[in-house]
Structures are given as structure tokens and as C-alpha cells.
Scaffold this active site. Structure first.
Site, PDB file in Angstrom:
ATOM      1  N   HIS A 114       0.715  -1.099  -0.012  1.00 60.47           N
ATOM      2  CA  HIS A 114       0.027   0.141   0.037  1.00 60.47           C
ATOM      3  C   HIS A 114       0.907   1.423  -0.189  1.00 60.47           C
ATOM      4  O   HIS A 114       0.642   2.197  -0.697  1.00 60.47           O
ATOM      5  CB  HIS A 114      -0.949  -0.129   1.268  1.00 60.47           C
ATOM      6  N   GLU A 115       1.875   1.269   0.792  1.00 63.54           N
ATOM      7  CA  GLU A 115       2.542   2.616   0.930  1.00 63.54           C
ATOM      8  C   GLU A 115       3.727   2.728  -0.134  1.00 63.54           C
ATOM      9  O   GLU A 115       3.919   3.939  -0.538  1.00 63.54           O
ATOM     10  CB  GLU A 115       3.410   2.494   2.452  1.00 63.54           C
ATOM     11  N   HIS A 118       2.058   4.675  -2.797  1.00 63.76           N
ATOM     12  CA  HIS A 118       2.203   6.056  -2.845  1.00 63.76           C
ATOM     13  C   HIS A 118       3.487   6.459  -3.012  1.00 63.76           C
ATOM     14  O   HIS A 118       3.412   7.398  -3.749  1.00 63.76           O
ATOM     15  CB  HIS A 118       1.809   6.338  -1.188  1.00 63.76           C
TER      16      HIS A 118
END
Length: 235
Positions: A114-115, A118
Site C-alpha cells: 500500500h505504502e 504511494h
């Protein structure tokens, strides 16, 4: 990859008490006193980076884009508020992993993925994280969509059964919750931002080329990414 640090604590830094206004405090006394949590977090992080096809694809894609990720420089295991598992700090280009809230390898794999999404967005696009909520919404939609956060298996563990179009509903819901957690804005403003960019960002599957609904899907996506890279290298 680094951005100007925010001047006020309005961007979710209260959820990550070891950083404060975008400044990493990796060597804090608190971190050292919680060695066992930190050691386990570091070990699970290494396993995720070495074995998760999601993470491996993203790492290769970022390297190809000129943003090589280094474990010691770009990841930080820290104590966090109980409501979050991780975060991407655009001010320092660091991924924060919440060592007190991540206890299983499967959870670590999802948070890292998920990160990293980003971080990939930060690398490839001019994302105005602190001033443009639509930019934030787009990256949160992509992260929820592509990280495995909204697989059917994970939705079942949240007791969400048989929801029609569950994946889109989950992506929208998780993106909205993520925005509200780190921005001092109304729910209406957050919903408007998500709605405005949802279709285009939901259908942006880079660098996977598809929505990886499972680890097997991610493996196929990683293989295709490697083959695509070899193809262009031979042109």
C-alpha cells in the site's frame, strides 16, 4: 523525491508521534526501548521485500523510474497511534511501518505494498500531497485498489458478505477513511474529491497492468512486468 515539510501538524502526523511535523526520529529512546517490536518489524519488512510479488514489482518499477528504494533509508519501523498500520511521509520520502500494530506477515505485506504505491505515485507524478486533496484521493484509491486491501478474502475477515460490486465499494470506503484520518477536512469535501477522480484513478493500474486480486495475480503481473522490461531493452 522530497517535498517541502509541512509547517503545521495538520497532515496526520499526530498518528505518528515519533516523527512530528515530517521529521523522522528513528533513533528515539522510545524506539530503542521497544527493541523486540522493532526487531520483529524489521524482520517482517525484509521478508516482504524479498518475497512479496507485489513489493518486488513496485521496487523494480520505482528503480526503473529513477527512484531506487533502499530499506534502511526509505523504511522506518515506529510506534504509531492504534488506528493506523503505516503511512507515506512525502516530506522525507519515507514509509512508516507501525511496529506496534503489524503482527502478521500477511498484514506487513499489504501495508508495505500500500505504502509503496504511494511512493511510486510520488516518484512518477507531481503529487501535491499537502495542498491538493484530489491528488491524495487518487493515490489512496490506487493504493486500496492495487495493494490487496480489498480482496474478497480480506473483505470476509471484515464481515462484509455478498456486497454487490464489493471491490469498488471497498476501494471507495478505504480511500475515504484514509483521507479523513490524515486531513482536517469535512467528510463531504473528502467524498467530493474521491468522486471526482474515482473512475480515472481506479482504472489506473500502473505498474501492475491489472488489478492483482491475489498473490497469484501479482506473480503473473510481476512476470509480465519483467518480460515487458526485457522487450524494451532489446528494441
Amino acid at each position: 523525491m522530497e517535498e517541502k515539510k509541512p509547517e503545521q501538524d495538520e497532515f496526520g502526523y499526530h498518528l505518528f508521534p515519533e516523527r512530528g511535523n515530517g521529521e523522522s526520529k528513528k533513533n528515539s529512546i522510545l524506539s530503542k526501548s521497544l527493541f523486540s517490536f522493532n526487531h520483529k518489524c524489521q524482520l517482517m519488512l525484509k521478508i516482504a521485500l524479498d518475497t512479496s510479488p507485489y513489493a518486488k514489482l513496485l521496487l523494480d518499477a520505482m528503480k526503473q523510474s529513477g527512484c531506487t528504494v533502499y530499506k534502511d533509508r526509505h523504511f522506518s519501523c515506529e510506534e504509531c497511534d492504534g488506528s493506523v498500520s503505516g503511512g507515506f511521509d512525502a516530506a522525507t520520502s519515507e514509509i512508516v511501518l507501525c511496529q506496534n500494530n503489524i503482527h502478521q506477515q500477511s498484514h506487513m505485506n499489504r501495508v508495505v505494498t500500500h505504502e509503496l504505491i504511494h511512493a511510486f505515485d510520488h516518484c512518477r507524478a507531481h503529487v501535491d500531497w499537502f495542498n491538493n486533496v484530489r491528488h491524495l484521493a487518487c493515490s489512496e484509491i490506487r493504493a486500496a485498489n492495487l495493494s490487496g486491501d480489498c480482496t474478497l478474502a480480506n473483505e470476509l475477515t471484515r464481515f462484509k458478505f455478498g456486497v454487490k460490486g464489493h471491490h469498488q465499494v471497498c476501494v471507495r470506503d478505504r480511500a475515504l477513511r484514509s483521507i479523513l484520518a490524515v486531513r482536517n477536512i469535512s467528510r463531504e469535501t473528502a467524498e467530493k474529491a474521491v468522486d471526482e477522480v474515482f473512475d480515472s484513478c481506479f482504472n489506473d493500474h500502473e505498474p501492475f497492468g491489472r488489478i492483482p486480486h491475489s498473490k497469484a495475480d501479482a506473480k503473473f503481473a510481476y512476470r509480465d512486468f519483467q518480460n515487458r522490461d526485457r522487450y524494451y531493452a532489446n528494441l
